[in-house]
Design an enzyme around this catalytic site. Structure first.
Site, short mmCIF file in Angstrom:
data_model
loop_
_atom_site.label_atom_id
_atom_site.label_comp_id
_atom_site.label_asym_id
_atom_site.label_seq_id
_atom_site.Cartn_x
_atom_site.Cartn_y
_atom_site.Cartn_z
N GLN A 130 4.74 1.24 -8.64
CA GLN A 130 5.10 2.56 -8.72
C GLN A 130 6.44 2.82 -9.57
O GLN A 130 6.77 3.57 -10.49
CB GLN A 130 5.09 3.53 -7.49
CG GLN A 130 5.35 4.80 -7.92
CD GLN A 130 4.37 5.62 -8.58
OE1 GLN A 130 3.01 5.51 -8.10
NE2 GLN A 130 4.77 6.42 -9.66
N ARG B 106 -3.31 -3.36 -1.21
CA ARG B 106 -2.78 -2.28 -0.64
C ARG B 106 -2.94 -2.52 0.76
O ARG B 106 -4.07 -2.62 1.19
CB ARG B 106 -3.13 -1.02 -1.24
CG ARG B 106 -2.56 0.20 -0.27
CD ARG B 106 -2.89 1.32 -0.90
NE ARG B 106 -1.82 1.90 -1.88
CZ ARG B 106 -1.72 2.95 -2.49
NH1 ARG B 106 -2.06 4.16 -1.87
NH2 ARG B 106 -0.68 2.98 -3.70
N ARG C 9 1.44 4.67 -14.47
CA ARG C 9 1.03 3.44 -13.71
C ARG C 9 0.18 2.71 -14.67
O ARG C 9 -0.11 1.61 -14.67
CB ARG C 9 0.17 4.18 -12.55
CG ARG C 9 1.17 4.90 -11.55
CD ARG C 9 2.00 3.83 -10.79
NE ARG C 9 1.27 2.83 -10.32
CZ ARG C 9 0.75 2.96 -8.83
NH1 ARG C 9 1.08 3.92 -8.27
NH2 ARG C 9 0.05 1.89 -8.37
N HIS D 30 6.65 -0.87 -3.23
CA HIS D 30 5.57 0.04 -4.15
C HIS D 30 6.07 -0.55 -5.38
O HIS D 30 6.49 0.34 -5.93
CB HIS D 30 5.49 1.41 -3.69
CG HIS D 30 4.25 1.94 -4.22
ND1 HIS D 30 3.36 1.19 -4.78
CD2 HIS D 30 3.82 3.30 -4.23
CE1 HIS D 30 2.25 1.81 -5.35
NE2 HIS D 30 2.72 3.03 -4.82
N CYS E 94 6.32 9.73 -6.60
CA CYS E 94 5.21 9.13 -6.70
C CYS E 94 3.79 9.79 -6.55
O CYS E 94 2.78 9.30 -7.13
CB CYS E 94 5.33 7.87 -6.07
SG CYS E 94 5.17 8.15 -4.25
N ASP F 91 9.87 11.38 -1.87
CA ASP F 91 8.57 10.88 -1.74
C ASP F 91 8.22 11.75 -0.27
O ASP F 91 8.89 12.28 0.44
CB ASP F 91 8.81 9.27 -1.31
CG ASP F 91 7.18 8.89 -1.20
OD1 ASP F 91 6.09 9.50 -1.17
OD2 ASP F 91 7.13 7.70 -0.82
N1 NVA Z 1 5.54 6.09 0.64
C1 NVA Z 1 4.23 6.66 0.47
C2 NVA Z 1 3.85 6.28 -0.86
C3 NVA Z 1 2.07 6.72 -1.16
C4 NVA Z 1 1.96 6.49 -2.60
C5 NVA Z 1 3.18 5.93 1.54
O1 NVA Z 1 3.50 4.54 1.53
O2 NVA Z 1 2.21 6.61 2.17
N1 CP Z 2 1.44 6.98 -5.94
C1 CP Z 2 0.64 6.41 -5.34
O1 CP Z 2 0.30 4.94 -5.36
O2 CP Z 2 -0.69 7.04 -5.36
P1 CP Z 2 -2.03 6.46 -4.58
O3 CP Z 2 -1.62 6.60 -3.04
O4 CP Z 2 -2.93 7.72 -4.77
O5 CP Z 2 -2.59 5.25 -5.12
#
Ligand code: NVA
Ligand code: CP
Length: 303
Positions: free
Chosen positions: A134, A104, A287, A131, A259, A219
């Site tokens: 997800q 990540r 997930r 992502h 998500c 989101d």
């Molecule tokens: N779009 C959000 C998703 C978090 C799981 C982010 O990137 O923070």
């Molecule tokens: N939806 C998702 O990826 O959640 P986290 O940021 O908690 O991993």
């Protein structure tokens, strides 16, 4: 044999997703029946987090243990990545000590560079642009509830972020249509969408985007890494909340997905996310199941 990575949703064909969906169903059933299943015994997953996470860490770590393997958590703060070790060097070293790596991070180019220097498969656990894990879980959740997603209409109401770009790729792979409504100034970046994409429509009005939808999804307005823009975004996204009125424009049996983590009263109202059309907890749980199928496939191939 060429190594297979999962860096964005479009990295797999429909046939591969069909296979993974069947594997997910089997693996999920085993889990629900407390049936041990250890195809990844003695295998190791390394997880690298440059941003916060609850679901992604938990689902990959628990999933790897459940498959009989081990998972190691690294973050920027206490690894040498935080002190500027080149991504290429980190990939060389890490991939000599494990069987698969999940990352990540911020820009997609970081994970691309990492994968180019890795001896083992690399999985995108979220970047600024994508992502895929997800959205795969979300597509699986839709199929579980309603059957095939091909030909259906999905409404995206909110930011043009990583989730949207993965949904756009999923629409092409699975053959559904995406209605997209983002506020002015937060539009889709055409560089992140295939030039001949035929399966999405941009609508100015977020309620119009929900018209006739089989699934409404949104989101956060401010994704990780964009925190400085939060105040400006709160203003710009006014009106883009998914609330009961917008859900009324969708089909009667439409599902709602997010998500998570969510902000009730910003991108979604409490009555929608906590209401009967919401499947957010199933999405989160899935997930675990889809990623176990993904880990199995990337490490062992088709079995
Ligand atoms: N779009 C959000 C998703 C978090 C799981 C982010 O990137 O923070
Ligand atoms: N939806 C998702 O990826 O959640 P986290 O940021 O908690 O991993």
């Amino acid at each position: 044999m060429a190594i297979k990575h999962y860096l964005q949703f479009a990295d797999f064909t429909l046939a591969e997703y069909d296979y993974l969906i069947e594997r997910t169903k089997i693996i999920k059933r085993k889990f629900k029946n407390y049936e041990p299943y250890h195809p990844l015994m003695d295998r190791t997953l390394v997880m690298v987090f440059e941003k916060n996470s609850t679901r992604t860490r938990l689902s990959f770590e628990a999933g790897m243990h459940q498959l009989g393997g081990a998972a190691i958590y690294l973050n920027t703060r206490d690894s040498q990545l935080g002190r500027g070790e080149p991504v290429e060097d980190a990939a060389q070293v890490m991939s000599r000590m494990c069987d698969i790596i999940m990352i990540r991070t911020f820009g997609q180019e970081i994970i691309n560079r990492f994968a180019a220097n890795s001896r083992v498969p690399v999985v995108n656990g979220l970047t600024n642009e994508h992502h895929p894990c997800q959205v795969f879980a979300d597509v699986f959740t839709y199929i579980e509830h309603r059957g095939s997603i091909a030909g259906q209409t999905v409404a995206w109401v909110g930011d043009a972020n990583n989730m949207l770009y993965s949904w756009l790729q999923a629409a092409e792979v699975f053959g559904f249509h995406l209605n997209v409504s983002t506020p002015a100034g937060y539009d889709i970046n055409p560089a992140l969408v295939s030039a001949d994409h035929q399966r999405y429509t941009v609508l100015k009005n977020p309620s119009d985007a929900c018209e006739g939808a089989d699934l409404v999804t949104t989101d956060v307005w401010t994704s990780m890494g964009y925190e400085e823009e939060n105040a400006a975004r709160l203003k710009a996204f006014d009106g883009w909340i998914v609330d009961a009125q917008k859900m009324q424009r969708a089909n009667k049996d439409a599902l709602f997905m997010h998500c998570l983590p969510a902000h009730r009263g910003e991108e979604v109202s409490a009555d929608v996310i906590d209401g009967p059309q919401s499947v957010v907890w199933e999405e989160a749980e899935n997930r675990l199941h889809v990623q176990k199928a993904l880990l199995e496939y990337l490490v062992l191939g088709k079995i």
